[in-house]
Design a protein around this motif. Structure first.
Motif, PDB file in Angstrom:
ATOM      1  N   GLY A   1       0.782  -1.228   0.000  1.00 22.37           N
ATOM      2  CA  GLY A   1       0.000   0.000   0.000  1.00 22.37           C
ATOM      3  C   GLY A   1       0.812   1.274   0.000  1.00 22.37           C
ATOM      4  N   MET A   2       2.015   1.230  -0.591  1.00 20.11           N
ATOM      5  CA  MET A   2       2.881   2.409  -0.604  1.00 20.11           C
ATOM      6  C   MET A   2       3.352   2.717  -2.025  1.00 20.11           C
ATOM      7  SD  MET A   2       5.165   1.656   2.838  1.00 20.11           S
ATOM      8  CE  MET A   2       5.877   3.312   2.840  1.00 20.11           C
ATOM      9  N   ARG A   3       4.019   3.850  -2.165  1.00 26.91           N
ATOM     10  CA  ARG A   3       4.609   4.255  -3.444  1.00 26.91           C
ATOM     11  C   ARG A   3       6.090   4.540  -3.255  1.00 26.91           C
ATOM     12  NH1 ARG A   3       2.353   9.439  -5.507  1.00 26.91           N
ATOM     13  NH2 ARG A   3       3.864   9.019  -7.178  1.00 26.91           N
ATOM     14  N   LEU A   4       6.815   4.453  -4.350  1.00 26.56           N
ATOM     15  CA  LEU A   4       8.225   4.863  -4.390  1.00 26.56           C
ATOM     16  C   LEU A   4       8.345   5.924  -5.486  1.00 26.56           C
ATOM     17  CD1 LEU A   4      10.076   1.420  -4.156  1.00 26.56           C
ATOM     18  CD2 LEU A   4       9.876   3.142  -2.350  1.00 26.56           C
ATOM     19  N   PRO A   5       8.076   7.187  -5.142  1.00 24.82           N
ATOM     20  CA  PRO A   5       8.078   8.247  -6.167  1.00 24.82           C
ATOM     21  C   PRO A   5       9.403   8.354  -6.923  1.00 24.82           C
ATOM     22  CG  PRO A   5       7.036   9.035  -4.154  1.00 24.82           C
ATOM     23  CD  PRO A   5       7.645   7.713  -3.825  1.00 24.82           C
ATOM     24  N   ILE A   6      10.520   8.157  -6.227  1.00 26.94           N
ATOM     25  CA  ILE A   6      11.812   8.240  -6.916  1.00 26.94           C
ATOM     26  C   ILE A   6      11.936   7.113  -7.934  1.00 26.94           C
ATOM     27  CG2 ILE A   6      14.328   8.172  -6.631  1.00 26.94           C
ATOM     28  CD1 ILE A   6      13.931   9.359  -3.850  1.00 26.94           C
ATOM     29  N   ALA A   7      11.463   5.924  -7.569  1.00 23.25           N
ATOM     30  CA  ALA A   7      11.499   4.798  -8.503  1.00 23.25           C
ATOM     31  C   ALA A   7      10.653   5.098  -9.735  1.00 23.25           C
ATOM     32  CB  ALA A   7      11.009   3.529  -7.812  1.00 23.25           C
ATOM     33  N   GLU A   8       9.513   5.736  -9.524  1.00 31.24           N
ATOM     34  CA  GLU A   8       8.650   6.064 -10.650  1.00 31.24           C
ATOM     35  C   GLU A   8       9.336   7.051 -11.593  1.00 31.24           C
ATOM     36  OE1 GLU A   8       5.110   7.437  -8.751  1.00 31.24           O
ATOM     37  OE2 GLU A   8       4.666   5.487  -7.840  1.00 31.24           O
ATOM     38  N   LEU A   9      10.045   8.022 -11.031  1.00 33.10           N
ATOM     39  CA  LEU A   9      10.803   8.967 -11.854  1.00 33.10           C
ATOM     40  C   LEU A   9      11.919   8.266 -12.614  1.00 33.10           C
ATOM     41  CD1 LEU A   9      11.295  12.178  -9.660  1.00 33.10           C
ATOM     42  CD2 LEU A   9      10.218  12.049 -11.918  1.00 33.10           C
ATOM     43  N   ALA A  10      12.677   7.411 -11.906  1.00 38.52           N
ATOM     44  CA  ALA A  10      13.774   6.700 -12.543  1.00 38.52           C
ATOM     45  C   ALA A  10      13.263   5.822 -13.680  1.00 38.52           C
ATOM     46  CB  ALA A  10      14.525   5.857 -11.505  1.00 38.52           C
ATOM     47  N   TYR A  11      12.132   5.170 -13.453  1.00 41.92           N
ATOM     48  CA  TYR A  11      11.554   4.315 -14.494  1.00 41.92           C
ATOM     49  C   TYR A  11      11.169   5.151 -15.721  1.00 41.92           C
ATOM     50  CZ  TYR A  11       8.919   0.489 -16.586  1.00 41.92           C
ATOM     51  OH  TYR A  11       8.488  -0.490 -17.435  1.00 41.92           O
ATOM     52  N   GLU A  12      10.569   6.299 -15.469  1.00 44.97           N
ATOM     53  CA  GLU A  12      10.186   7.192 -16.567  1.00 44.97           C
ATOM     54  C   GLU A  12      11.404   7.620 -17.377  1.00 44.97           C
ATOM     55  OE1 GLU A  12       8.620  11.794 -16.934  1.00 44.97           O
ATOM     56  OE2 GLU A  12       7.877  10.565 -15.275  1.00 44.97           O
TER      57      GLU A  12
END
Length: 317
Positions: free
Chosen positions: A278-289
């Motif tokens: 139930g959490m997010r990893l915003p930095i991971a989402e940016l890196a993936y993008e």
């Protein structure tokens, strides 16, 4: 802490001799021979990859199941979870008609995989145990470290599963400098490895952002890398940062230790691990993008530190 479990006389096998697997297998074979233990049993789909092991006295077999039939412990090092499931399935299939034995077979997977993979394997082992000719134990045992660390036997091993202490005793110091035991849950080591790789991706993302701003503000990435070298002299920080700087960043296209698709796979796994709780990893989402941008607009064969090119492009818009 060094394990007190004895590994004397154990027959060890190794399946998958890519860059990392071959380095681990060579070190493991040399260590076993130096201690008077049997030679390593090895298999790789591409025959040429076994030659360095064969030259050192390892015994080459024609399949993963043949390695398992002649081993007490089999290490696996493959490209992805699908390949791991296929190989483990082949080994389990081969044990259905095998002669009955009380000697356990331990399967240890060093591949970086989604946590669902070790969970699936553990379930398969449990479901099929009564039909197999010998007891089977499974442990997830991924490693941290680039190929030079593998060659130098300086990897960091993560273990989980019922055979973790045995795997640690075999691996340290043969091909790993330390082992971190995550307990009995086989999926835990996979999650740990993925979150460790996320940390590396986050460092690369942070350095890429800092370099882009340093360039635009007149500091320059060439000076900024000196700050990293002085304040954070960690080999991975310096290595990835230098690739973003050397040859105006072009080094990240040629000095490849981990490709863009590999980075996307692991960062995507980290995003999944966070979602599961139930959490997010915003930095991971940016890196993936940013890795996706490089894959689409650059070359997927570049090192994952090339995500900095996406950040530089953003700064120019």
């Amino acid at each position: 802490m060094t394990s007190s479990v004895s590994t004397a006389g154990l027959r060890i096998g190794f399946v998958g001799l890519g860059t990392m697997g071959q380095a681990m297998a060579l070190n493991l074979h040399a260590h076993r021979i130096a201690n008077g233990d049997p030679p390593l049993a090895v298999y790789n789909r591409t025959a040429a990859k076994v030659q360095p092991l064969e030259a050192q006295g390892a015994v080459v077999y024609e399949s993963a199941s043949a390695v398992a039939a002649n081993s007490d412990v089999v290490f696996i090092s493959l490209f992805n979870g699908d390949a791991v499931k296929q190989v483990v399935g082949e080994i389990l299939d081969s044990l259905v008609n095998a002669p009955k034995s009380d000697t356990p077979l331990v399967i240890a997977d060093t591949t970086t995989v989604h946590p669902s993979v070790p969970t699936w394997i553990a379930e398969q082992v449990s479901l099929r145990q009564e039909s197999l000719g010998r007891p089977v134990q499974f442990s997830q045992t991924p490693v941290w470290g680039a190929p030079p660390a593998a060659v130098a036997a300086k990897l960091v091993l993560v273990t989980s599963g019922s055979a973790s202490e045995l795997i640690e005793a075999i691996a340290v110091p043969a091909f790993s400098r330390v082992a971190l035991n995550c307990g009995a849950d086989v999926a835990r080591a996979a999650k740990f490895k993925i979150l460790g790789n996320f940390m590396i991706a986050a460092i690369i993302e942070a350095m890429g952002e800092a370099f882009a701003v340093a360039d635009e503000s007149g500091i320059g990435r060439e000076l900024y890398i000196e700050f990293i070298k002085q304040m954070f002299p960690v080999p991975s920080f310096v290595a990835y940062g230098s690739r973003m700087v050397d040859q105006a960043g072009e080094a990240s296209k040629t000095q490849v230790s981990f490709t863009v698709p590999g980075g996307m796979k692991d960062v995507g796994y980290a995003i999944d691990v966070a979602k599961d709780v139930g959490m997010r990893l915003p930095i991971a989402e940016l890196a993936y993008e940013h890795l996706q941008w490089v894959s689409d607009n650059g070359d997927p064969n570049w090192d994952w530190s090339s995500l900095a090119f996406a950040l530089r492009k953003s700064a120019q818009q």
